[in-house]
Scaffold this active site. Structure first.
Site, PDB file in Angstrom:
ATOM      1  N   TYR A   1       0.852  -4.247  12.087  1.00 38.94           N
ATOM      2  CA  TYR A   1       0.722  -2.814  11.796  1.00 38.94           C
ATOM      3  C   TYR A   1       1.529  -1.953  12.763  1.00 38.94           C
ATOM      4  O   TYR A   1       2.154  -0.971  12.364  1.00 38.94           O
ATOM      5  CB  TYR A   1      -0.756  -2.394  11.775  1.00 38.94           C
ATOM      6  CG  TYR A   1      -1.449  -2.893  10.529  1.00 38.94           C
ATOM      7  CD1 TYR A   1      -1.707  -4.240  10.358  1.00 38.94           C
ATOM      8  CD2 TYR A   1      -1.798  -2.035   9.497  1.00 38.94           C
ATOM      9  CE1 TYR A   1      -2.305  -4.721   9.208  1.00 38.94           C
ATOM     10  CE2 TYR A   1      -2.405  -2.505   8.343  1.00 38.94           C
ATOM     11  CZ  TYR A   1      -2.659  -3.850   8.206  1.00 38.94           C
ATOM     12  OH  TYR A   1      -3.246  -4.317   7.063  1.00 38.94           O
TER      13      TYR A   1
ATOM     14  N   HIS B   1       0.830  -1.221   0.000  1.00 41.69           N
ATOM     15  CA  HIS B   1       0.000   0.000   0.000  1.00 41.69           C
ATOM     16  C   HIS B   1       0.863   1.270   0.000  1.00 41.69           C
ATOM     17  O   HIS B   1       0.513   2.270   0.619  1.00 41.69           O
ATOM     18  CB  HIS B   1      -0.950   0.035   1.202  1.00 41.69           C
ATOM     19  CG  HIS B   1      -1.967  -1.065   1.205  1.00 41.69           C
ATOM     20  ND1 HIS B   1      -3.234  -0.913   0.702  1.00 41.69           N
ATOM     21  CD2 HIS B   1      -1.903  -2.342   1.648  1.00 41.69           C
ATOM     22  CE1 HIS B   1      -3.911  -2.045   0.847  1.00 41.69           C
ATOM     23  NE2 HIS B   1      -3.118  -2.930   1.417  1.00 41.69           N
TER      24      HIS B   1
ATOM     25  N   HIS C   1      -3.557   1.066  12.234  1.00 44.84           N
ATOM     26  CA  HIS C   1      -3.276  -0.153  13.007  1.00 44.84           C
ATOM     27  C   HIS C   1      -4.611  -0.815  13.328  1.00 44.84           C
ATOM     28  O   HIS C   1      -5.468  -0.194  13.983  1.00 44.84           O
ATOM     29  CB  HIS C   1      -2.535   0.244  14.292  1.00 44.84           C
ATOM     30  CG  HIS C   1      -2.113  -0.917  15.134  1.00 44.84           C
ATOM     31  ND1 HIS C   1      -2.083  -2.221  14.683  1.00 44.84           N
ATOM     32  CD2 HIS C   1      -1.676  -0.971  16.426  1.00 44.84           C
ATOM     33  CE1 HIS C   1      -1.665  -3.014  15.650  1.00 44.84           C
ATOM     34  NE2 HIS C   1      -1.411  -2.283  16.714  1.00 44.84           N
TER      35      HIS C   1
ATOM     36  N   ASN D   1     -10.325  -2.732   2.601  1.00 49.45           N
ATOM     37  CA  ASN D   1     -10.030  -2.734   1.165  1.00 49.45           C
ATOM     38  C   ASN D   1     -11.312  -2.521   0.383  1.00 49.45           C
ATOM     39  O   ASN D   1     -12.405  -2.551   0.951  1.00 49.45           O
ATOM     40  CB  ASN D   1      -9.423  -4.085   0.754  1.00 49.45           C
ATOM     41  CG  ASN D   1      -7.934  -4.184   1.077  1.00 49.45           C
ATOM     42  OD1 ASN D   1      -7.251  -3.177   1.263  1.00 49.45           O
ATOM     43  ND2 ASN D   1      -7.447  -5.401   1.131  1.00 49.45           N
TER      44      ASN D   1
HETATM   45 FE1  HDD Z   1      -2.560  -4.783   5.424  1.00 46.17          FE
HETATM   46  C1  HDD Z   1      -1.080  -1.774   5.085  1.00 46.17           C
HETATM   47  C2  HDD Z   1      -5.513  -3.475   4.262  1.00 46.17           C
HETATM   48  C3  HDD Z   1      -3.977  -7.930   5.455  1.00 46.17           C
HETATM   49  C4  HDD Z   1       0.171  -5.991   6.936  1.00 46.17           C
HETATM   50  N1  HDD Z   1      -3.173  -2.988   4.774  1.00 46.17           N
HETATM   51  C5  HDD Z   1      -2.413  -1.856   4.726  1.00 46.17           C
HETATM   52  C6  HDD Z   1      -3.191  -0.759   4.256  1.00 46.17           C
HETATM   53  C7  HDD Z   1      -4.442  -1.240   4.011  1.00 46.17           C
HETATM   54  C8  HDD Z   1      -4.427  -2.638   4.355  1.00 46.17           C
HETATM   55  C9  HDD Z   1      -5.632  -0.465   3.498  1.00 46.17           C
HETATM   56  C10 HDD Z   1      -2.699   0.652   4.026  1.00 46.17           C
HETATM   57  C11 HDD Z   1      -2.945   1.518   5.228  1.00 46.17           C
HETATM   58  C12 HDD Z   1      -2.497   2.913   4.934  1.00 46.17           C
HETATM   59  O1  HDD Z   1      -3.118   3.564   4.079  1.00 46.17           O
HETATM   60  O2  HDD Z   1      -1.534   3.354   5.551  1.00 46.17           O
HETATM   61  N2  HDD Z   1      -4.351  -5.561   4.879  1.00 46.17           N
HETATM   62  C13 HDD Z   1      -5.470  -4.836   4.530  1.00 46.17           C
HETATM   63  C14 HDD Z   1      -6.620  -5.704   4.499  1.00 46.17           C
HETATM   64  C15 HDD Z   1      -6.182  -6.961   4.820  1.00 46.17           C
HETATM   65  C16 HDD Z   1      -4.762  -6.864   5.072  1.00 46.17           C
HETATM   66  C17 HDD Z   1      -8.036  -5.261   4.194  1.00 46.17           C
HETATM   67  C18 HDD Z   1      -6.951  -8.239   4.951  1.00 46.17           C
HETATM   68  C19 HDD Z   1      -8.193  -8.296   5.307  1.00 46.17           C
HETATM   69  N3  HDD Z   1      -1.996  -6.626   6.031  1.00 46.17           N
HETATM   70  C20 HDD Z   1      -2.729  -7.782   5.989  1.00 46.17           C
HETATM   71  C21 HDD Z   1      -2.004  -8.845   6.654  1.00 46.17           C
HETATM   72  C22 HDD Z   1      -0.830  -8.296   7.099  1.00 46.17           C
HETATM   73  C23 HDD Z   1      -0.842  -6.910   6.691  1.00 46.17           C
HETATM   74  C24 HDD Z   1      -2.508 -10.260   6.818  1.00 46.17           C
HETATM   75  C25 HDD Z   1       0.297  -8.920   7.856  1.00 46.17           C
HETATM   76  C26 HDD Z   1       0.238  -9.992   8.568  1.00 46.17           C
HETATM   77  N4  HDD Z   1      -0.736  -4.045   5.847  1.00 46.17           N
HETATM   78  C27 HDD Z   1       0.212  -4.709   6.530  1.00 46.17           C
HETATM   79  C28 HDD Z   1       1.411  -3.848   6.868  1.00 46.17           C
HETATM   80  C29 HDD Z   1       0.998  -2.470   6.272  1.00 46.17           C
HETATM   81  C30 HDD Z   1      -0.358  -2.764   5.667  1.00 46.17           C
HETATM   82  C31 HDD Z   1       2.732  -4.405   6.472  1.00 46.17           C
HETATM   83  C32 HDD Z   1       1.972  -1.755   5.367  1.00 46.17           C
HETATM   84  C33 HDD Z   1       1.992  -0.319   5.805  1.00 46.17           C
HETATM   85  C34 HDD Z   1       1.223  -0.303   7.027  1.00 46.17           C
HETATM   86  O3  HDD Z   1       0.787  -1.557   7.330  1.00 46.17           O
HETATM   87  O4  HDD Z   1       0.994   0.650   7.716  1.00 46.17           O
HETATM   88  O5  HDD Z   1       1.586  -3.806   8.233  1.00 46.17           O
END
Ligand code: HDD
Length: 712
Positions: A364, A77, A341, A150
């Site tokens: 997060y 993202h 988060h 999402n």
């Molecule tokens: Fe995630 C970012 C949505 C599963 C780990 N995720 C991130 C963002 C969105 C989502 C919208 C961007 C937030 C922003 O604008 O800063 N992610 C989802 C959805 C998921 C999902 C709807 C499943 C239902 N994500 C998911 C899993 C993991 C992560 C299973 C890890 C185990 N996601 C992350 C992250 C991010 C992230 C690595 C990258 C940047 C951040 O968190 O802030 O932690």
């Protein structure tokens, strides 16, 4: 912007004021230390042609600060755009949650929303085929609540421990970092072919949902089953849905690809400009509620994030609305530094044991620590709660608070403060779910069915949606170099639907496998049961009929009827649309009355893919075609073959036929004719009210699906 200054400020906007840097107009340039700088264009040097001196603190500070401007982009993202706004509930939700921001319709809670793509880096194009993030931070009176969702209601994997594998597969290939922002490559499809649990979300990814026309025109979903909790501790399962007021509309793949070149910021610009112009994006929040007694009433597991609860089974109840009405002041400070988060919850909302959600609740916080350089990121202005913060957390990188007093509980030296609220009252208390079991590393058998809902999605699609899905599979798999991967994906599809499988296989040079007995349905894949959920089709998500901030092009040249252009602008502009006069060159054209008519843009600087509709006004027939040297011709042809509303008035009807010989025009009835999204009126003088109404409703409907060119 003037409007922005006049509007009353909510708590978050007032807080932002406290953190705004000094106004550049309030004095001369200084160093970080506040020392006024005399000159910033030449470094301090020994003599006119001599070496630069180490003592030039201004030079060193300026370069050092520049060298350190970048922080790690989000691992997923990375590319996003955000805005502030507010949320207000329609009525009290106290029957199922005690969350303060869901109690009082007169209370507006400030929000910040960040929309994003998943795969590409910060500088990638907006209109790639990808999931869109829809993350909302509610600055509630009880602390920050983050709904990190999402635009798909399901996810690719069931357990977060697989997230690194999935992301490594979808990200560009490790050796050459190709392709950027795209899933059409071997590693993603290899992963998909070996992980049937991805299939349902892959169906969404191959659908037009993955190429939204606008962030203002896509749904958002919390994905997981969460829990609402009432003041007396009663729990209810809940799924969150955001529904855009403008309806759910998408690009077609050809447009999306061209947009990547014509305007890589297509979605970001649309969001920004819409808000600047006062056409505030609006979404309705809805919930699906399931009582705890009904936890096992479904043929899937509520804890499985690869499943939806069909809306026909559990209707979505609207509970409030969100309006985005302010752009950030600074992209980096706000949109880049906002830290979401999933574990940021408030009293009245709680988790479930969904293993994807549980993993997110770790990831997060962890990711913000590295991305924002330490544990004090909640002090960054965009992240600050408007609720009071009193912790015993201290020190760490970038500490900006000046804490006073001791920092332990219990203490007697600062009167025991901060006090411990104790259970009940305003304090958050975890939902007392009973849990017991052996420690095992094993997926629940209730998560096993990967095909029924992939088939449900397919069965719910209209004809054109299915065609687009088939074309998307053919495009993506056609880019996969390893034939065995293509074959395995097709073999997986055989578990979903025989027709889909055959159509995809035929396009990618793979033999159609025998129909699988997957999903328990002999012969035709899981779809043979033919269960469908109409709520999944974009056909059934038309929106409120508004054309707010839709972009309408009017092609003009010398001899145009300037009054007619004025009337068109007034009529469609009155509906909130943006109407622009495009001419072969910028400046002015000479109108039929001999006067100068201003041009909004030169045709060669724009393209049909950047507009929602086009109108050919009355004017000398053919003049546009010859004068524009192909730009007008390409504009009209693209608009037509992409199914966009095309309007023509007076002699503009002849120009339309000249530019697009394939156009089907209804016989002249002496009035307004509408044929497959082509709205014509051969009479002069218009636009009549009838033309205006027909054209506006075609724009609201977004696209005519029956044009032959759209049918592949
Ligand atoms: Fe995630 C970012 C949505 C599963 C780990 N995720 C991130 C963002 C969105 C989502 C919208 C961007 C937030 C922003 O604008 O800063 N992610 C989802 C959805 C998921 C999902 C709807 C499943 C239902 N994500 C998911 C899993 C993991 C992560 C299973 C890890 C185990 N996601 C992350 C992250 C991010 C992230 C690595 C990258 C940047 C951040 O968190 O802030 O932690």
């Amino acid at each position: 912007m003037a409007d922005e200054q006049n509007r009353p400020k909510d708590a978050k906007q007032r807080q932002r004021d406290e953190h705004r840097a000094a106004d550049p107009e309030s004095g001369p340039l200084t160093t970080d230390q506040g020392v006024v700088v005399d000159h910033t264009d030449d470094s301090l040097q020994a003599g006119e042609r001599g070496p630069t001196l180490l003592e030039d603190f201004h030079f060193r500070e300026k370069i050092t600060r520049f060298d350190h401007e970048r922080i790690p982009e989000r691992v997923v993202h990375a590319r996003g755009a955000g805005a502030y706004g507010y949320f207000e509930p329609y009525e009290s939700c106290s029957r199922f949650t005690r969350a303060a921001f869901l109690q009082d319709p007169s209370v507006r809670t400030p929000v910040f929303v960040r929309f994003s793509t998943v795969q590409g880096p910060r500088g990638s194009a907006d209109t790639v085929r990808d999931v869109r993030g829809f993350a909302t931070k509610f600055f509630t009176s009880e602390g920050n609540y983050d709904l990190v969702g999402n635009n798909f209601p399901v996810f690719f994997i069931q357990d977060g421990i697989k997230f690194p594998d999935f992301v490594h597969a979808v990200k560009p290939e490790p050796h050459n970092e190709i392709p950027t922002g795209a899933s059409a490559h071997d590693t993603l499809w290899d992963f998909v072919s070996l992980q049937p649990e991805t299939l349902h979300t892959i169906m969404w990814l191959m659908s037009d949902r993955a190429i939204p026309r606008s962030f203002r025109m896509m749904q958002g979903f919390g994905v997981h089953t969460f829990r609402f909790v009432t003041a007396d501790g009663h729990g209810t399962f809940v799924k969150f849905h955001w529904k855009p007021k403008l309806g759910v509309h998408s690009l077609v793949w050809d447009e999306a690809q061209e947009c990547m070149g014509r305007d890589p910021d297509f979605n970001r610009r649309d969001l920004w400009d819409a808000i600047e112009s006062g056409a505030y994006p609006e979404y309705e929040l809805g919930v699906q509620l399931v009582s705890e007694e009904d936890e096992f009433a479904f043929d899937f597991d509520l804890l499985d994030a690869t499943k939806i609860i069909p809306e026909e089974q559990v209707p979505v109840q609207p509970i409030g609305r969100m309006v985005l009405d302010r752009n950030p002041d600074n992209f980096f400070a706000e949109t880049e530094q906002i830290a979401f988060h999933t574990a940021n919850i408030v009293p009245g909302i709680d988790f479930t044991n969904d293993p994807l959600l549980q993993a997110r609740n770790f990831s997060y916080l962890d990711t913000q620590l590295i991305r924002l350089g330490g544990p004090n990121f909640a002090q960054i202005p965009v992240n600050r709660p408007v609720a009071p913060v009193r912790t015993n957390h201290r020190d760490g990188f970038h500490q900006s608070a000046i804490h006073r007093g001791v920092s332990y509980t219990e203490n007697s030296l600062t009167g025991g403060c901060p006090a411990i609220a104790g259970a009940g009252g305003e304090a958050f208390s975890h939902y007392a779910e009973r849990v017991d079991g052996a420690k095992i590393r094993k997926r629940s058998p209730s998560f096993e069915d990967h095909y029924s809902q992939a088939a449900l999605f397919w069965n719910s699609m209209s004809g054109w949606e299915r065609e687009h899905i088939v074309q998307a599979f053919r495009f993506e798999l056609g880019k996969v170099a390893t034939m065995s991967v293509r074959e395995r994906v097709v073999a997986e599809l055989a578990n979903v639907d025989a027709e889909l499988t055959a159509a995809v296989a035929a396009g990618i040079g793979v033999a159609t496998p025998p129909a699988a007995a997957g999903g328990g349905a002999a012969g035709g894949g899981a779809s043979s049961g033919r269960a469908a959920s109409p709520a999944l089709s974009q056909e059934n998500l038309p929106g409120d009929g508004s054309i707010r901030f839709r972009q309408i092009a009017v092609l003009v040249t010398d001899g145009v009827d300037a009054d007619q252009i004025g009337r068109l602008k007034a009529a469609l502009g009155g509906d909130g649309a943006v109407v622009e006069a495009l001419a072969p060159q910028d400046g002015t054209v000479t109108a039929s009355d001999g006067g100068d008519m201003p041009v909004d843009r030169a045709l060669p600087t724009v393209a049909s893919v950047l507009y929602d509709a086009v109108i050919l006004p009355d004017g000398p027939a053919g003049a546009l075609a010859s004068a524009a040297e192909g730009a007008a011709l390409r504009f009209v042809r693209d608009a037509y073959r992409h199914g966009k509303p095309v309007g023509a008035l007076g002699s503009g009807v002849g120009t339309l036929a000249e530019l697009e010989p394939g156009v089907r025009l209804a016989a002249d009835s002496g009035g307004v004719e509408v044929d497959r999204g082509v709205i014509t009126d051969r009479s002069t003088g218009g636009p009549s009210q009838e033309f205006h109404r027909a054209f506006a409703s075609a724009v609201a409907a977004h696209r005519d699906r029956s044009r032959p060119s759209l049918r592949g």
